[in-house]
Design a protein around this motif. Structure first.
Motif, PDB file in Angstrom:
ATOM      1  N   ASP A  37       3.650  11.899   6.874  1.00  0.00           N
ATOM      2  CA  ASP A  37       3.794  11.101   8.101  1.00  0.00           C
ATOM      3  C   ASP A  37       2.444  10.553   8.560  1.00  0.00           C
ATOM      4  O   ASP A  37       2.350   9.406   8.994  1.00  0.00           O
ATOM      5  N   LEU A  38       1.404  11.364   8.467  1.00  0.00           N
ATOM      6  CA  LEU A  38       0.066  10.903   8.844  1.00  0.00           C
ATOM      7  C   LEU A  38      -0.401   9.804   7.896  1.00  0.00           C
ATOM      8  O   LEU A  38      -0.960   8.792   8.332  1.00  0.00           O
ATOM      9  N   ILE A  39      -0.145   9.976   6.613  1.00  0.00           N
ATOM     10  CA  ILE A  39      -0.506   8.946   5.636  1.00  0.00           C
ATOM     11  C   ILE A  39       0.238   7.652   5.953  1.00  0.00           C
ATOM     12  O   ILE A  39      -0.337   6.559   5.892  1.00  0.00           O
ATOM     13  N   ALA A  40       1.518   7.746   6.311  1.00  0.00           N
ATOM     14  CA  ALA A  40       2.326   6.564   6.615  1.00  0.00           C
ATOM     15  C   ALA A  40       1.730   5.771   7.773  1.00  0.00           C
ATOM     16  O   ALA A  40       1.687   4.536   7.733  1.00  0.00           O
ATOM     17  N   VAL A  41       1.251   6.461   8.793  1.00  0.00           N
ATOM     18  CA  VAL A  41       0.640   5.782   9.939  1.00  0.00           C
ATOM     19  C   VAL A  41      -0.569   4.965   9.494  1.00  0.00           C
ATOM     20  O   VAL A  41      -0.708   3.790   9.825  1.00  0.00           O
ATOM     21  N   HIS A  42      -1.426   5.582   8.709  1.00  0.00           N
ATOM     22  CA  HIS A  42      -2.626   4.887   8.237  1.00  0.00           C
ATOM     23  C   HIS A  42      -2.281   3.794   7.229  1.00  0.00           C
ATOM     24  O   HIS A  42      -2.908   2.729   7.228  1.00  0.00           O
ATOM     25  N   ALA A  43      -1.293   4.047   6.384  1.00  0.00           N
ATOM     26  CA  ALA A  43      -0.884   3.046   5.398  1.00  0.00           C
ATOM     27  C   ALA A  43      -0.379   1.784   6.082  1.00  0.00           C
ATOM     28  O   ALA A  43      -0.728   0.662   5.681  1.00  0.00           O
ATOM     29  N   LYS A  44       0.435   1.951   7.108  1.00  0.00           N
ATOM     30  CA  LYS A  44       0.950   0.786   7.843  1.00  0.00           C
ATOM     31  C   LYS A  44      -0.194  -0.008   8.463  1.00  0.00           C
ATOM     32  O   LYS A  44      -0.178  -1.235   8.463  1.00  0.00           O
ATOM     33  N   GLN A  45      -1.196   0.683   8.971  1.00  0.00           N
ATOM     34  CA  GLN A  45      -2.356   0.014   9.559  1.00  0.00           C
ATOM     35  C   GLN A  45      -3.146  -0.750   8.493  1.00  0.00           C
ATOM     36  O   GLN A  45      -3.551  -1.889   8.707  1.00  0.00           O
ATOM     37  N   LEU A  46      -3.339  -0.134   7.333  1.00  0.00           N
ATOM     38  CA  LEU A  46      -4.076  -0.795   6.254  1.00  0.00           C
ATOM     39  C   LEU A  46      -3.350  -2.045   5.770  1.00  0.00           C
ATOM     40  O   LEU A  46      -3.982  -3.076   5.508  1.00  0.00           O
ATOM     41  N   VAL A  47      -2.030  -1.973   5.674  1.00  0.00           N
ATOM     42  CA  VAL A  47      -1.244  -3.131   5.246  1.00  0.00           C
ATOM     43  C   VAL A  47      -1.315  -4.218   6.325  1.00  0.00           C
ATOM     44  O   VAL A  47      -1.518  -5.395   6.013  1.00  0.00           O
ATOM     45  N   ALA A  48      -1.175  -3.836   7.590  1.00  0.00           N
ATOM     46  CA  ALA A  48      -1.212  -4.802   8.692  1.00  0.00           C
ATOM     47  C   ALA A  48      -2.557  -5.530   8.745  1.00  0.00           C
ATOM     48  O   ALA A  48      -2.610  -6.721   9.058  1.00  0.00           O
ATOM     49  N   GLU A  49      -3.625  -4.822   8.414  1.00  0.00           N
ATOM     50  CA  GLU A  49      -4.967  -5.410   8.428  1.00  0.00           C
ATOM     51  C   GLU A  49      -5.275  -6.164   7.139  1.00  0.00           C
ATOM     52  O   GLU A  49      -6.337  -6.760   7.012  1.00  0.00           O
ATOM     53  N   GLY A  50      -4.382  -6.088   6.164  1.00  0.00           N
ATOM     54  CA  GLY A  50      -4.592  -6.786   4.901  1.00  0.00           C
ATOM     55  C   GLY A  50      -5.568  -6.105   3.975  1.00  0.00           C
ATOM     56  O   GLY A  50      -6.087  -6.721   3.044  1.00  0.00           O
ATOM     57  N   ARG A  51      -5.805  -4.802   4.184  1.00  0.00           N
ATOM     58  CA  ARG A  51      -6.768  -4.082   3.347  1.00  0.00           C
ATOM     59  C   ARG A  51      -6.122  -3.358   2.182  1.00  0.00           C
ATOM     60  O   ARG A  51      -6.818  -2.853   1.303  1.00  0.00           O
ATOM     61  N   ALA A  52      -4.786  -3.299   2.169  1.00  0.00           N
ATOM     62  CA  ALA A  52      -4.058  -2.675   1.064  1.00  0.00           C
ATOM     63  C   ALA A  52      -2.753  -3.432   0.871  1.00  0.00           C
ATOM     64  O   ALA A  52      -2.244  -4.062   1.788  1.00  0.00           O
ATOM     65  N   GLN A  53      -2.238  -3.345  -0.335  1.00  0.00           N
ATOM     66  CA  GLN A  53      -0.986  -4.017  -0.665  1.00  0.00           C
ATOM     67  C   GLN A  53       0.142  -2.987  -0.601  1.00  0.00           C
ATOM     68  O   GLN A  53       0.019  -1.890  -1.155  1.00  0.00           O
ATOM     69  N   PRO A  54       1.261  -3.319   0.063  1.00  0.00           N
ATOM     70  CA  PRO A  54       2.348  -2.348   0.171  1.00  0.00           C
ATOM     71  C   PRO A  54       3.116  -2.194  -1.130  1.00  0.00           C
ATOM     72  O   PRO A  54       3.203  -3.120  -1.931  1.00  0.00           O
ATOM     73  N   SER A  55       3.661  -1.028  -1.332  1.00  0.00           N
ATOM     74  CA  SER A  55       4.596  -0.768  -2.420  1.00  0.00           C
ATOM     75  C   SER A  55       5.911  -0.381  -1.750  1.00  0.00           C
ATOM     76  O   SER A  55       5.967   0.595  -1.006  1.00  0.00           O
ATOM     77  N   MET A  56       6.939  -1.170  -2.013  1.00  0.00           N
ATOM     78  CA  MET A  56       8.207  -1.010  -1.311  1.00  0.00           C
ATOM     79  C   MET A  56       9.285  -0.473  -2.257  1.00  0.00           C
ATOM     80  O   MET A  56       9.257  -0.735  -3.458  1.00  0.00           O
ATOM     81  N   VAL A  57      10.230   0.266  -1.695  1.00  0.00           N
ATOM     82  CA  VAL A  57      11.446   0.693  -2.383  1.00  0.00           C
ATOM     83  C   VAL A  57      12.618   0.395  -1.464  1.00  0.00           C
ATOM     84  O   VAL A  57      12.443   0.264  -0.250  1.00  0.00           O
ATOM     85  N   ASN A  58      13.801   0.263  -2.038  1.00  0.00           N
ATOM     86  CA  ASN A  58      15.000   0.075  -1.228  1.00  0.00           C
ATOM     87  C   ASN A  58      15.616   1.425  -0.919  1.00  0.00           C
ATOM     88  O   ASN A  58      15.907   2.203  -1.828  1.00  0.00           O
ATOM     89  N   VAL A  59      15.797   1.702   0.361  1.00  0.00           N
ATOM     90  CA  VAL A  59      16.464   2.916   0.811  1.00  0.00           C
ATOM     91  C   VAL A  59      17.715   2.475   1.547  1.00  0.00           C
ATOM     92  O   VAL A  59      17.620   1.875   2.624  1.00  0.00           O
ATOM     93  N   ARG A  60      18.852   2.728   0.927  1.00  0.00           N
ATOM     94  CA  ARG A  60      20.143   2.293   1.471  1.00  0.00           C
ATOM     95  C   ARG A  60      20.141   0.806   1.774  1.00  0.00           C
ATOM     96  O   ARG A  60      20.614   0.355   2.812  1.00  0.00           O
ATOM     97  N   GLY A  61      19.526   0.045   0.870  1.00  0.00           N
ATOM     98  CA  GLY A  61      19.512  -1.409   0.998  1.00  0.00           C
ATOM     99  C   GLY A  61      18.440  -1.969   1.908  1.00  0.00           C
ATOM    100  O   GLY A  61      18.362  -3.175   2.107  1.00  0.00           O
ATOM    101  N   VAL A  62      17.596  -1.107   2.460  1.00  0.00           N
ATOM    102  CA  VAL A  62      16.545  -1.553   3.372  1.00  0.00           C
ATOM    103  C   VAL A  62      15.186  -1.386   2.697  1.00  0.00           C
ATOM    104  O   VAL A  62      14.836  -0.269   2.283  1.00  0.00           O
ATOM    105  N   PRO A  63      14.402  -2.467   2.565  1.00  0.00           N
ATOM    106  CA  PRO A  63      13.062  -2.326   1.986  1.00  0.00           C
ATOM    107  C   PRO A  63      12.211  -1.396   2.856  1.00  0.00           C
ATOM    108  O   PRO A  63      12.126  -1.576   4.071  1.00  0.00           O
ATOM    109  N   THR A  64      11.629  -0.382   2.215  1.00  0.00           N
ATOM    110  CA  THR A  64      10.880   0.637   2.937  1.00  0.00           C
ATOM    111  C   THR A  64       9.528   0.856   2.268  1.00  0.00           C
ATOM    112  O   THR A  64       9.453   1.019   1.047  1.00  0.00           O
ATOM    113  N   LEU A  65       8.479   0.882   3.063  1.00  0.00           N
ATOM    114  CA  LEU A  65       7.131   1.153   2.554  1.00  0.00           C
ATOM    115  C   LEU A  65       7.075   2.608   2.084  1.00  0.00           C
ATOM    116  O   LEU A  65       7.431   3.519   2.836  1.00  0.00           O
ATOM    117  N   HIS A  66       6.656   2.823   0.840  1.00  0.00           N
ATOM    118  CA  HIS A  66       6.561   4.195   0.334  1.00  0.00           C
ATOM    119  C   HIS A  66       5.230   4.487  -0.333  1.00  0.00           C
ATOM    120  O   HIS A  66       4.950   5.624  -0.700  1.00  0.00           O
TER     121      HIS A  66
END
Length: 77
Positions: A37-66
């Motif tokens: 959960d702590l990693i997820a918070v920082h990962a979302k911030q890094l993606v929002a700032e454009g410093r990292a590229q997200p890797s997504m998976v579909n969870v019940r048809g919904v694209p989810t950052l993993h």
């Protein structure tokens, strides 16, 4: 002295091959001894700032950052 988790995550990403599998939240959490959960918070911030590229998976048809991948142009800067 506190460790800046975002810098530590970026350090891991910079050491990755762009064609390798993504660094998942679980991978990063185990590496740093923190919760995914702590990693997820920082990962979302890094993606929002454009410093990292997200890797997504579909969870019940919904694209989810993993996980994260290094930015393709990160080695050029």
């Amino acid at each position: 002295m506190p460790i800046d988790m975002e810098l530590q995550i970026l350090s891991v990403l910079q050491g990755m091959n762009a064609s390798a599998r993504p660094a998942t939240f679980g991978d990063l959490a185990r590496r740093f001894g923190v919760s995914s959960d702590l990693i997820a918070v920082h990962a979302k911030q890094l993606v929002a700032e454009g410093r990292a590229q997200p890797s997504m998976v579909n969870v019940r048809g919904v694209p989810t950052l993993h996980g994260l991948m290094p930015k393709p142009d990160a080695s050029k800067s």
